[in-house]
Design an enzyme around this catalytic site. Sequence first.
Site, short mmCIF file in Angstrom:
data_model
loop_
_atom_site.label_atom_id
_atom_site.label_comp_id
_atom_site.label_asym_id
_atom_site.label_seq_id
_atom_site.Cartn_x
_atom_site.Cartn_y
_atom_site.Cartn_z
N MET A 26 0.86 -1.19 0.00
CA MET A 26 0.00 0.00 0.00
C MET A 26 0.89 1.23 0.00
O MET A 26 1.68 1.44 0.92
CB MET A 26 -0.93 0.00 1.21
CG MET A 26 -1.99 -1.09 1.17
SD MET A 26 -3.05 -1.09 2.64
CE MET A 26 -1.95 -1.89 3.83
N SER A 27 0.76 2.03 -1.05
CA SER A 27 1.60 3.22 -1.19
C SER A 27 1.36 4.18 -0.04
O SER A 27 0.22 4.54 0.28
CB SER A 27 1.30 3.91 -2.52
OG SER A 27 2.18 4.98 -2.74
N CYS A 108 -2.34 -0.86 -9.73
CA CYS A 108 -2.61 0.43 -9.10
C CYS A 108 -3.56 1.25 -9.97
O CYS A 108 -3.31 1.44 -11.17
CB CYS A 108 -1.32 1.20 -8.87
SG CYS A 108 -1.60 2.82 -8.10
N ASN A 208 -7.09 -10.70 -3.26
CA ASN A 208 -6.96 -9.45 -2.52
C ASN A 208 -8.23 -8.63 -2.66
O ASN A 208 -8.88 -8.67 -3.69
CB ASN A 208 -5.73 -8.69 -3.07
CG ASN A 208 -5.53 -7.32 -2.46
OD1 ASN A 208 -5.19 -6.38 -3.15
ND2 ASN A 208 -5.70 -7.18 -1.17
N GLY A 209 -8.55 -7.88 -1.60
CA GLY A 209 -9.68 -6.96 -1.68
C GLY A 209 -10.69 -7.17 -0.57
O GLY A 209 -11.32 -8.23 -0.51
#
Length: 338
Positions: A26-27, A108, A208-209
């Site tokens: 996660m940026s 992204c 993911n999610g």
Amino acid sequence: MASNSGERKTAIGGLLPVSPAFLAPMSGVTDLAMRRIAARFGAGLVVSEMVASDELVRGSEEARLRAEGEGVTPHVVQLAGCEARWLAEAARLAEASGADIVDINMGCPAKRVVGGWAGSALMRDLDHAVGLVEAVVAAVKVPVTVKMRLGWDDASRNAPELARRAVCAGAAAITVHGRTRQQFYKGQADWAAIRPVRAAGAFPLVANGDIATLAQAQACLEQSGADYVMVGRAATGRPWLPGSIGAALAGRKPAPISLATKHDIACEHYEGLLSLMGRETGVRHARKHLAAYADEALASGLEPNETARRELLTTNEPTRAITALARLFSTDRVDAAA
């Protein structure tokens, strides 16, 4: 539920994660301090913030810090970019600095990323995307993985094709976020929509999610057919969460996380950021994490302390922030409603 037995199906390039739940990249969030904590509490893998490949090659200090992995094993670096030469060279640099796995970001959705034809924009040109995988695989000896979305939009859900081709190009594992790029983070992740990717081959698959609980992780594995789950936003303020979920998925009883331990983790994370980034940058970067830890104190059943929370999120003095954390996590406050 998808089976996690058998090294042949679940090992990622010869590396067998210690549990089936990972910490998602996660940026601006999965800094080294957070990854160290998550790894210590049993996350199967922890992935760095997204690192711009060209910036890493050019020697950007911010990119170097994002890719740092001292004290984390296995160390996974996620790279973003759209040019083979930058991605390949950045992968070589990451490997030389200790990366055990290099992950390529093809998921992204941020406008600044897709505007440069990186991230999920790569799902609009599969030939180019596969060429990037080939370039990175050729550049390093460590496993290369790919993280993607279901597709650019509902009309082009091409994750199964991209996954199959990426694996043929040498990718060791695939992660799929159960949304399209055009959904950003809206609505609910569609775990069942990941199952066609599972049908594309026997490679290790990570789903993911919107995974925040054991029940959600179990449902995700069942619906997607994935081998692993990846916990993202729910781990902010709770870096122990992937390890707890992973332990339960593996049939082990998760170790309880006491209120005192949560307080200690919040302090460790804060002080780790100051050490990693320096006081000025560290204080600024830490605020999103401190807000999440404050929310966790409330979620743990403590009464709100708005004075301490305000101090925590506004002070530039580390000693005051540490004191505010102690007040927020205290069980014997007299000013709980202040």
